[in-house]
Each structure stands twice: as structure tokens, then as C-alpha cells.
Design a protein around this motif. Structure first.
Motif, mmCIF file in Angstrom:
data_model
loop_
_atom_site.group_PDB
_atom_site.id
_atom_site.type_symbol
_atom_site.label_atom_id
_atom_site.label_comp_id
_atom_site.label_asym_id
_atom_site.label_seq_id
_atom_site.Cartn_x
_atom_site.Cartn_y
_atom_site.Cartn_z
ATOM 1 N N ASP B 332 -14.800 -19.957 -22.898
ATOM 2 C CA ASP B 332 -14.141 -20.843 -21.937
ATOM 3 C C ASP B 332 -13.596 -20.009 -20.766
ATOM 4 O O ASP B 332 -13.118 -18.884 -20.968
ATOM 5 C CB ASP B 332 -12.987 -21.561 -22.647
ATOM 6 N N PRO B 333 -13.614 -20.565 -19.547
ATOM 7 C CA PRO B 333 -13.137 -19.789 -18.391
ATOM 8 C C PRO B 333 -11.709 -19.280 -18.520
ATOM 9 O O PRO B 333 -11.365 -18.262 -17.916
ATOM 10 C CB PRO B 333 -13.237 -20.786 -17.233
ATOM 11 N N LEU B 334 -10.883 -19.959 -19.313
ATOM 12 C CA LEU B 334 -9.505 -19.479 -19.446
ATOM 13 C C LEU B 334 -9.406 -18.214 -20.299
ATOM 14 O O LEU B 334 -8.334 -17.641 -20.443
ATOM 15 C CB LEU B 334 -8.601 -20.585 -20.000
ATOM 16 N N PHE B 335 -10.526 -17.757 -20.884
ATOM 17 C CA PHE B 335 -10.558 -16.459 -21.562
ATOM 18 C C PHE B 335 -10.957 -15.333 -20.604
ATOM 19 O O PHE B 335 -10.982 -14.176 -20.992
ATOM 20 C CB PHE B 335 -11.550 -16.474 -22.738
ATOM 21 N N ARG B 336 -11.295 -15.684 -19.395
ATOM 22 C CA ARG B 336 -11.834 -14.674 -18.472
ATOM 23 C C ARG B 336 -10.861 -13.499 -18.288
ATOM 24 O O ARG B 336 -11.280 -12.336 -18.230
ATOM 25 C CB ARG B 336 -12.124 -15.301 -17.104
ATOM 26 N N ALA B 337 -9.558 -13.831 -18.262
ATOM 27 C CA ALA B 337 -8.570 -12.769 -18.039
ATOM 28 C C ALA B 337 -8.568 -11.739 -19.167
ATOM 29 O O ALA B 337 -8.128 -10.602 -18.980
ATOM 30 C CB ALA B 337 -7.188 -13.391 -17.899
ATOM 31 N N ALA B 338 -9.058 -12.134 -20.339
ATOM 32 C CA ALA B 338 -9.048 -11.206 -21.481
ATOM 33 C C ALA B 338 -10.279 -10.317 -21.499
ATOM 34 O O ALA B 338 -10.330 -9.345 -22.256
ATOM 35 C CB ALA B 338 -8.962 -12.001 -22.784
ATOM 36 N N ALA B 339 -11.262 -10.641 -20.694
ATOM 37 C CA ALA B 339 -12.518 -9.872 -20.691
ATOM 38 C C ALA B 339 -12.419 -8.722 -19.690
ATOM 39 O O ALA B 339 -11.737 -8.841 -18.673
ATOM 40 C CB ALA B 339 -13.674 -10.796 -20.315
ATOM 41 N N PRO B 340 -13.087 -7.598 -19.987
ATOM 42 C CA PRO B 340 -13.047 -6.483 -19.037
ATOM 43 C C PRO B 340 -13.625 -6.900 -17.687
ATOM 44 O O PRO B 340 -14.541 -7.739 -17.619
ATOM 45 C CB PRO B 340 -13.946 -5.418 -19.688
ATOM 46 N N ALA B 341 -13.096 -6.325 -16.638
ATOM 47 C CA ALA B 341 -13.505 -6.717 -15.283
ATOM 48 C C ALA B 341 -14.994 -6.483 -15.047
ATOM 49 O O ALA B 341 -15.633 -7.238 -14.306
ATOM 50 C CB ALA B 341 -12.680 -5.936 -14.262
ATOM 51 N N ASP B 342 -15.558 -5.456 -15.699
ATOM 52 C CA ASP B 342 -16.954 -5.123 -15.407
ATOM 53 C C ASP B 342 -17.939 -5.774 -16.381
ATOM 54 O O ASP B 342 -19.126 -5.480 -16.350
ATOM 55 C CB ASP B 342 -17.147 -3.600 -15.420
ATOM 56 N N CYS B 343 -17.460 -6.653 -17.260
ATOM 57 C CA CYS B 343 -18.411 -7.282 -18.186
ATOM 58 C C CYS B 343 -19.010 -8.529 -17.539
ATOM 59 O O CYS B 343 -18.536 -9.012 -16.516
ATOM 60 C CB CYS B 343 -17.726 -7.649 -19.505
ATOM 61 N N ARG B 344 -20.052 -9.026 -18.165
ATOM 62 C CA ARG B 344 -20.675 -10.246 -17.673
ATOM 63 C C ARG B 344 -20.008 -11.413 -18.383
ATOM 64 O O ARG B 344 -20.108 -11.530 -19.602
ATOM 65 C CB ARG B 344 -22.165 -10.192 -18.017
ATOM 66 N N PHE B 345 -19.333 -12.238 -17.651
ATOM 67 C CA PHE B 345 -18.621 -13.352 -18.266
ATOM 68 C C PHE B 345 -19.416 -14.635 -18.049
ATOM 69 O O PHE B 345 -19.674 -15.032 -16.906
ATOM 70 C CB PHE B 345 -17.225 -13.506 -17.663
ATOM 71 N N VAL B 346 -19.817 -15.257 -19.155
ATOM 72 C CA VAL B 346 -20.567 -16.512 -19.070
ATOM 73 C C VAL B 346 -19.615 -17.652 -19.416
ATOM 74 O O VAL B 346 -19.076 -17.717 -20.523
ATOM 75 C CB VAL B 346 -21.779 -16.512 -20.025
ATOM 76 N N SER B 347 -19.421 -18.521 -18.469
ATOM 77 C CA SER B 347 -18.451 -19.595 -18.637
ATOM 78 C C SER B 347 -19.034 -20.738 -19.473
ATOM 79 O O SER B 347 -20.039 -21.337 -19.096
ATOM 80 C CB SER B 347 -18.066 -20.086 -17.236
ATOM 81 N N LEU B 348 -18.401 -21.003 -20.601
ATOM 82 C CA LEU B 348 -18.789 -22.132 -21.453
ATOM 83 C C LEU B 348 -17.523 -22.952 -21.725
ATOM 84 O O LEU B 348 -16.840 -22.766 -22.736
ATOM 85 C CB LEU B 348 -19.400 -21.625 -22.773
ATOM 86 N N PRO B 349 -17.178 -23.854 -20.797
ATOM 87 C CA PRO B 349 -15.912 -24.579 -20.940
ATOM 88 C C PRO B 349 -15.834 -25.363 -22.250
ATOM 89 O O PRO B 349 -16.826 -25.946 -22.701
ATOM 90 C CB PRO B 349 -15.916 -25.532 -19.737
ATOM 91 N N HIS B 350 -14.654 -25.340 -22.834
ATOM 92 C CA HIS B 350 -14.416 -25.971 -24.130
ATOM 93 C C HIS B 350 -13.221 -26.912 -23.967
ATOM 94 O O HIS B 350 -12.102 -26.466 -23.745
ATOM 95 C CB HIS B 350 -14.115 -24.861 -25.153
ATOM 96 N N GLU B 351 -13.495 -28.199 -24.080
ATOM 97 C CA GLU B 351 -12.442 -29.217 -23.869
ATOM 98 C C GLU B 351 -11.224 -28.959 -24.770
ATOM 99 O O GLU B 351 -10.087 -29.174 -24.349
ATOM 100 C CB GLU B 351 -13.034 -30.599 -24.170
ATOM 101 N N GLY B 352 -11.448 -28.482 -25.969
ATOM 102 C CA GLY B 352 -10.338 -28.218 -26.892
ATOM 103 C C GLY B 352 -9.478 -27.052 -26.460
ATOM 104 O O GLY B 352 -8.409 -26.819 -27.030
ATOM 105 N N PHE B 353 -9.916 -26.281 -25.454
ATOM 106 C CA PHE B 353 -9.130 -25.138 -24.981
ATOM 107 C C PHE B 353 -8.606 -25.366 -23.558
ATOM 108 O O PHE B 353 -7.416 -25.308 -23.327
ATOM 109 C CB PHE B 353 -9.984 -23.869 -25.042
ATOM 110 N N SER B 354 -9.513 -25.627 -22.635
ATOM 111 C CA SER B 354 -9.068 -25.787 -21.240
ATOM 112 C C SER B 354 -8.965 -27.248 -20.818
ATOM 113 O O SER B 354 -8.694 -27.536 -19.651
ATOM 114 C CB SER B 354 -10.013 -25.045 -20.293
#
Lengths: 442, 380
Positions: B332-354
Motif C-alpha cells: 500500500d502507498p502508505l508503506f512507502r515511507a518505510a521502504a528505502p529511497a532507492d528501492c522500487r516501490f510498487v503501489s498496491l493500495p489496500h482498502e483495509g490499510f489506506s
């Protein structure tokens, strides 16, 4: 199930002539409409510049406030501490808060000027020693201001519900000053900035007063200067807790100028302010004429269309209904679950003058199932307020909350203009009204 | 675990899971709470709230009633609403204060049932657990209370694939953006007729024919409870997994055949053990993200793929530490802050989270649509 072919609105609606009191419905379980309307405590607390909010509560309670902050794009000013079953059973709540807040503050890239810690119903019932908690935190972080805030919806039917309490705690960082500035006043307890064209603001500015309001503060220091003002002005009922607290705590006197749609009360309010500050009263003749002209124009534009009002648009929906009806605008229904005592005179007059005016509940369980649109009306309804727009399923609505920062004759003229705008332009009701604190710019 | 979160959001709680699971069944769900749980549910958790009426209410527990332990008020209020609105059943679910008061929800349910003559379920949620436990508990309670033993499995025609129930389908995991119809269509197109979808898009009558299905497919952890109940009632075996990607879909269909033939439960979730050098992370609901991890391994031969499901309150430190060396994070995009800046972040929004924030960005991830999506996202 309810027969939707023969909808029975009894219990959820009543004609004003038959309403027994300002709380005309019997309540039990409650419905919550998708129209969010008013701000919640997260939005309000975000008004404090350079502050950080920390909520301490169960996962289910955190969810709503976390996502409110996320939707505002303000997650960086917001953190949480989860209360789990073991904390309730072990009685380690004080340690959970102290260590949790410490952990959060140590992780933040920059120390906030002020921290608002929201404890919840659980702490209230457990008798959590919050004095001890804040003592420890102040010792650990002497450069940060802390204050106690409360997310305790279980208190919402008491004398200290969460909303006025949050508005009050927002000013808890103001400290007593040795001397007050006689030419400065504060407007206290609003979520929306008061319009500079409002009657009493114009009057103050003409007399050379500085008018301070938290909605305009850009920094914590600017906010702290509010403690120097000699008088606090409140015009929203929910602000009264805050001004009373400021008077008792730091000796700032207050004056209550309730938001009103009645000429006599507006004049009385302006007289009261002029006498209190020993300044000339604003000449209201032109203002009043302008309000009358705007109402007359709105009445012509609205024509025979039904108009409905809800309590989120203004704390005095009955007062507004009376004003509009007196000016030939066809108000058919007022949506509110109860009315504040200030509405009693308007309530009594409406019973006499417009006994067929309908009152409708918003949280009665039937309201979630009954048909929304007024199928009997050929004309499109004009709604004032988000809940009224939802229940009548209309794209023509005035998107105003808490009076919209309008006050006095100028406020009446502005409301009339908003009604005209709603007649002319359609809005995307579904998109707008589902978002809490829509338009919030903090 | 410090239980703090300075950045991350939180998954929605068990009481919302109950309301979400029961939403379309014609029952009345009462959140026994002061206020807040219902507002959160209506605002952030329930995409059907604006257009599809349902009887989800809050009991509006007041301080004085909590202090006095006045359960009678709750019972009277619920009975009054139930007698007026005539729901198919009543469910009363708890929140933190009823838990602290020691409110006996099953006992209250029995009293409500005795007084108003409507089947009533007392569900001991407390808002301190994740939505999947609440949804699972609610669906299990429905199955145990209402699924009659008189329904029997319908023998399949020769050559036909086994019929299925889809268990654990709520908007909290599948939203309302097309994945539920896609899920149903995938099974139908592959010859597995869908008897009932628990609980989106199926009528009450369809749900009550659950015993006719050959296999129950647990497509999210919300389906574990009803799967256990339906196994006890009808002896129906279950298959746990979500058909995402071509290989996993084929595997799922094979497992369904196997379960129908041998009567034993089957699962896709036998993930390899977490390794220090894992570089690809899928975060989310356990069944969904384990299935996605498997799809990445099977369809694209990716290695070092790990599924993480912090559905309880996310331990922020642990998540930051786990993701420190990630190359790819699917979450989910709200996990993006927990991922390293240089990793590839694939957004899979999850209604139960965001919640609803990124709803319009939720991709169709069922069957072959998953491949199209992930290939586009990762330039595979």
C-alpha cells in the motif's frame, strides 16, 4: 424491512408545530450519514502551527484519526501509540505513554514546538495518572510544550464533549502576561477564519484594533502572541469552553457575540461590543440594506424551489430558516437531531408563523434506509449544508460548515450570495461531502 | 514492540471487519461503542456506504451507561430498532469500553433474541485486533447459525470442475473496483461454478446453499472462520489461496480438483522460510500477499521474495528494519515511507490499510490481469 414503496418517516421527522421540545426525537442506536460535514479533532488540532499530535488508543480508534491526517497530507505532524489488551490488563498505561511519546519524539527529524497528546476513553476509565505522565515528559523534553487532549467520544453527551474540549485545549499553550495590549483582541474557537468583512471585524479594524485568530497564525510564536490581547471574542457555541478557560487560567476576559440571523440580536451584539471596548458602533443601516437586497435577490432566484438546511451549516439552522422564510424563500425542512438552547426563541416563533415546517433527524436509524430524494418535488431542492444535500440528493447546495466564517448583516448577505451560487451551479455532491474537513488548508 | 507509529498507518479493526462482512446480508449490525468506530467505518472502510443502504449502527454508549453497567439500555435500543426495521438478523459487536466493562455480548444477544424474536449474534470484538479476525468471526457465526444441515452437496456432472464457495470476500481486501467480479468470472470461466461469494454480490439464498459446493476457496484470511464452520457442517474441504497470475491460477484449479477428490484441505501458503538476503517484499493481507509472492516466484522466477502481513498494529521499527535492504517493495502507498529511497516501490493500495485515499489506483490483480499489471509496474 421498511417498505420503500410506502416510506414511513414517522419518528425520524416531525412538523415543528408537533415538536415537543428542542430534542424532538427518541434516540437509541444511531446512523451516520456519508456526509461528514464538520471537522473532527484532528483537523482542529492541526490549526496549531509547528505542533505534533500523538494519539494513544486502540487500533480501531487510531484508524479514523490516522487516515484523517493522511487525507490532509499531514502525516508528518501525526503519530500514534496503540493500546493493546495487555496494556489494559497489566496496568502499564503510564509507562506506555511516556516511553511511546519518547520514542516518537526521538524519531522525528525535527522537534516540534508543541505536542498535543490525545488520550482516550480507556485512560478515562482506567484512572490513568496523566499528571505523572506529563511530569515525566516535561522532565525529558524541557524545550517542548506538552498539553493534554482527549479523544473520548464517550463524553459526547456530557458537558465536556470532545469537540469543545479540543477547541479549548488548542489555547492551553497561551500563558498569562504581565500586561495586556488594550488595542488587540482575539477571536477564539473557530475552525474557519472569520471573514474580514464581518460587521464586528470591520468595527474593530475601524477603531484601530489588531484582531488575532488561530486560523491566521503562521508560527507558534505568532500564536503565543494571542496571550497579549486584552479581550477574547467567541461567536460559536463550541468556543465557550475555550474562552471561559482562558479567563480563569490567564485572566483574559471574553465577550460572546453569538452568530445570529436576527436583526435585533445582531444590533445588540454590536452594541455590547462597542460598550465593552468603548468604541463607536458601526453604522448598520447600509449593511442591513445590503443584506435585505441580497436576500431579496436570492428569493427571486430561488423561486418556488424547496430549500433545506442542516445543523452542520450553522449552529442556528432554525434562525436561518426563519430569516429565509420571512423573506419569501420556501424552506421546507431543517435537518438536526436537536437544537441548542439559543434556538428556543426562533423555535417558538417558527411554531407560530410556519407550523408546517418539517424537522428531520440525521442519526435516526430510519434515515439510512428511507429514500433520499424528495420525489414529490418537481423543482430541484436547494440545500444549505452537506447533510441536507445528502438527504435530498441534490447537486445544488451551499457548501458551508459552522457558519462559514460569516457574521452579522454582512454574513447574511454572504449566505444569500452562496444560496444564489448554489441555484446557478451544480456541485459534485458525492465527491465533496464524503470528505471530512473538505477544503481544509492547514 | 513499542506499539508506536510515527509514520505508518494502521489496519482497520475487528469491529469494522464484522460490519463489512455482514453488510449485504440484510441484517442489522450494532457497533457497541460511544461513537467513532461507526464514523471510521462509514468514512474510511466502507465504499458501499453512499450507494448501498445497510443497517450498520452505533449503540451510542454514553459515559453514564458505561459507569452504571446499564446493558438494559442497549438491549432496549436494539430491540426497538430491530422491531421497527425488521432485519434478517441482529449482530452486536464490541469495542474497547465494552471489553473493559466485561460486557457479555453473547448473553446480551440471547436476551435481545428472546425479546424481539430475531436471531441475534453477540460478537466479542474489541477494536484491538485486525479486521480479518472480526470478518472471519462474523462469517463463521453466520454459517454456524444459519447454514442448515438439510442442504447437501450437488454431485458434479462428469467432466465438470468442482463447484466452489468463495470465502472471505470484503471490500477491505478487494474494494469495489472490479476485483470481485473478476474473481467470480475467473472461476466460472474455468468451469467452477460459484455457489456463493461470502459476502459480496451474493444473495442470502445463494449463501444459504453453501452446502451444495464441492470446495470452499478461502481467498483471504477473513474466510478462515466460515471455512472451518462449513467443514464441520457439510464436510466441505477448503483450498486457501488467491488466483493471481497464470501459474498460481492453474495451481489453484489443480488444488481445487485435488481437494474435491480427496476431501482434504489444500493451501498455497507454504511459503519458503524467510531468509536474510530476501530482497523483494510483498506487504498486505496474508492470503493475498502470499499468493502474489508465489506468483512472482512461479511466473517470473524471482527469488528472495517474502510476504509480510503486519495486520495487527504494525511494528514500525521491525518493518523499517526488515525493508532496509529491499530492492522491490509491493505494498500500500502508505508503506512507502518505510521502504528505502532507492528501492522500487510498487503501489498496491489496500482498502483495509489506506481506506479510500488510493481507491482509484487499485489494479485488477485476479488471474492474468495480475501479470499485465506487474509486468507494467516492474518492466518485466
Amino acid at each position: 424491512m421498511i417498505d420503500l414503496h410506502k416510506p414511513d418517516y414517522s419518528g425520524a421527522t416531525v412538523k415543528i408545530k408537533e415538536a415537543a421540545s428542542l430534542a424532538p426525537y427518541e434516540y437509541g442506536v444511531e446512523y451516520g450519514s456519508p456526509a461528514r460535514g464538520l471537522w473532527n479533532i484532528v483537523h482542529t488540532a492541526m490549526l496549531l502551527p509547528e505542533s505534533h499530535q500523538i494519539y494513544v488508543c486502540a487500533q480501531g480508534c487510531l484508524r479514523g484519526v490516522v487516515l484523517t491526517a493522511a487525507e490532509m497530507g499531514a502525516s508528518s505532524r501525526f503519530s500514534t501509540i496503540a493500546v493493546c489488551e495487555n496494556n489494559v490488563l497489566d496496568g502499564d498505561m503510564e509507562a506506555l505513554i511516556i516511553e511511546g511519546v519518547t520514542d516518537i519524539l526521538n524519531k522525528l527529524p525535527k522537534q516540534p514546538a508543541a505536542v498535543l497528546i490525545f488520550t482516550s476513553c480507556i485512560h478515562h476509565f482506567m484512572g490513568c495518572d496523566l499528571n505523572y505522565v506529563y511530569e515525566k515528559l516535561l522532565a525529558r523534553f524541557p524545550d517542548i510544550y506538552f498539553t493534554d487532549c482527549y479523544m473520548n467520544p464517550i463524553m459526547r453527551k456530557t458537558k465536556t464533549p470532545p469537540d469543545p474540549m479540543t477547541r479549548s485545549r488548542l489555547y492551553s499553550f497561551l500563558e498569562r502576561r504581565p500586561a495586556l495590549d488594550a488595542k488587540a483582541v482575539n477571536i477564539i474557537g473557530n475552525n474557519y477564519p472569520t471573514e474580514a468583512s464581518s460587521d464586528f471585524v470591520r468595527m474593530l479594524k475601524s477603531a484601530g484594533f489588531t484582531v488575532r485568530e488561530i486560523t491566521a497564525c503562521k508560527s507558534f510564536d505568532e500564536y503565543r502572541k494571542m496571550a497579549e490581547s486584552s479581550l477574547n471574542i467567541a461567536y460559536m457555541p463550541a468556543a465557550l469552553t475555550a474562552v471561559k478557560d482562558l479567563k480563569e487560567r490567564i485572566g483574559q476576559d471574553y465577550i460572546y457575540l453569538p452568530l445570529s440571523y436576527e436583526a435585533r440580536e445582531i444590533e445588540e451584539n454590536l452594541d455590547k461590543l462597542a460598550a465593552r471596548l468603548k468604541i463607536p458602533k458601526i453604522d448598520t443601516a447600509l449593511l442591513r440594506a445590503e443584506a435585505e437586497r441580497a436576500l431579496s435577490y436570492a428569493a427571486r432566484l430561488v423561486g418556488e424551489r424547496p430549500v433545506v438546511i442542516d445543523y452542520t451549516a450553522t449552529p442556528r439552522p432554525l434562525g436561518l430558516a426563519e430569516l429565509l422564510l420571512d423573506h419569501g424563500i420556501h424552506v421546507t425542512c431543517v435537518y438536526a437531531d436537536q437544537f441548542i438552547p439559543e434556538e428556543r426563541p426562533a423555535f417558538d416563533r417558527l411554531r407560530e408563523k410556519y407550523p408546517e415546517l418539517e424537522l428531520a433527524a440525521t442519526v435516526h436509524p430510519k434515515m439510512g434506509l428511507l429514500p433520499r430524494a424528495n420525489a414529490s418535488s418537481l423543482d430541484e431542492t436547494i440545500a444549505i449544508g452537506q447533510k441536507a444535500a445528502y438527504f435530498t440528493d441534490t447537486p445544488h447546495f451551499v457548501n458551508v460548515l459552522e457558519g462559514g466564517g460569516f457574521w452579522g448583516y454582512d454574513g447574511i448577505a454572504r449566505m444569500a450570495e452562496e444560496i444564489c451560487e448554489a441555484v446557478i451551479n451544480e456541485k459534485d455532491t458525492k465527491k465533496i461531502i464524503q470528505v471530512k474537513g473538505w477544503g481544509c488548508c492547514c | 514492540m513499542k506499539q508506536t507509529s510515527s509514520i505508518l498507518s494502521t489496519y482497520t479493526a475487528d469491529v469494522s471487519g464484522v460490519a463489512s462482512a455482514l453488510y449485504e446480508m440484510g441484517g442489522m449490525t450494532i457497533m457497541h461503542d460511544a461513537s467513532g468506530c461507526n464514523s471510521t467505518y462509514n468514512t474510511h472502510d466502507e465504499p458501499r456506504w453512499y450507494d448501498m443502504p445497510s443497517m450498520v449502527y452505533v449503540s451510542a454508549l454514553a459515559e453514564v451507561d458505561a459507569l452504571m453497567g446499564d446493558d438494559e439500555k442497549l438491549i432496549c435500543d436494539v430491540c426497538r430498532a430491530a422491531l421497527e426495521l425488521k432485519p434478517r438478523f441482529v449482530a452486536v459487536a464490541g469495542t474497547p469500553i465494552p471489553m473493559m466493562m466485561g460486557t457479555d455480548l453473547p448473553a446480551i444477544a440471547r436476551l435481545i433474541e428472546a425479546r424481539c424474536g430475531m436471531p441475534t449474534l453477540g460478537l466479542a470484538t474489541n477494536s484491538m485486533h485486525s479486521y480479518n479476525s472480526g470478518a472471519s468471526m462474523a462469517l463463521e457465526a453466520i454459517a454456524r447459525r444459519f447454514c442448515g444441515k438439510d442442504v447437501t452437496r450437488v454431485p458434479r456432472a462428469s467432466g465438470a470442475r468442482p463447484s466452489v464457495n468463495l470465502l472471505g470476500v470484503t471490500p477491505l481486501d478487494f474494494s469495489v473496483t472490479g476485483n470481485v467480479p473478476a474473481l467470480r468470472a475467473l472461476f466460472e470461466e474455468n468451469g467452477c461454478s460459484v455457489v456463493g461469494c461470502w459476502a459480496m454480490g451474493s444473495s442470502w439464498d445463494e449463501l444459504m446453499h453453501a452446502g451444495e459446493a464441492c470446495v470452499n476457496v478461502v481467498v483471504s484470511s477473513c474466510g478462515e472462520g466460515p471455512a472451518a464452520a462449513l467443514r464441520e457442517i457439510y464436510g466441505t474441504p477448503c483450498v486457501t489461496g488467491l488466483p493471481v497470475g497464470e501459474s498460481v491460477t492453474l495451481e489453484m484449479l489443480a488444488l481445487i480438483e485435488k481437494a474435491a477428490a480427496c476431501g482434504e484441505d489444500q493451501s498455497l501458503l507454504n511459503a519458503p522460510r524467510a531468509a536474510e538476503d530476501d530482497k523483494i517484499f510483498v506487504i498486505g493481507e496474508p492470503v493475498q500477499c502470499a499468493s502474489i509472492a508465489r506468483a512472482l516466484r512461479e511466473d517470473y522466477r524471482l527469488r528472495g521474495v517474502r510476504a509480510i502481513s503486519p495486520l495487527g498494529f504494525p511494528d514500525e521499527d521491525a518493518i523499517f528494519s526488515t525493508l532496509k535492504k529491499a530492492d522491490i517493495v509491493i505494498a500500500d502507498p502508505l508503506f512507502r515511507a518505510a521502504a528505502p529511497a532507492d528501492c522500487r516501490f510498487v503501489s498496491l493500495p489496500h482498502e483495509g490499510f489506506s481506506g479510500r485515499i488510493y481507491r482509484s489506483d487499485i489494479p485488477i490483480f485476479i488471474g492474468g490481469a495480475f501479470n499485465e499489471w506487474i509486468e507494467r509496474e516492474l518492466s518485466l
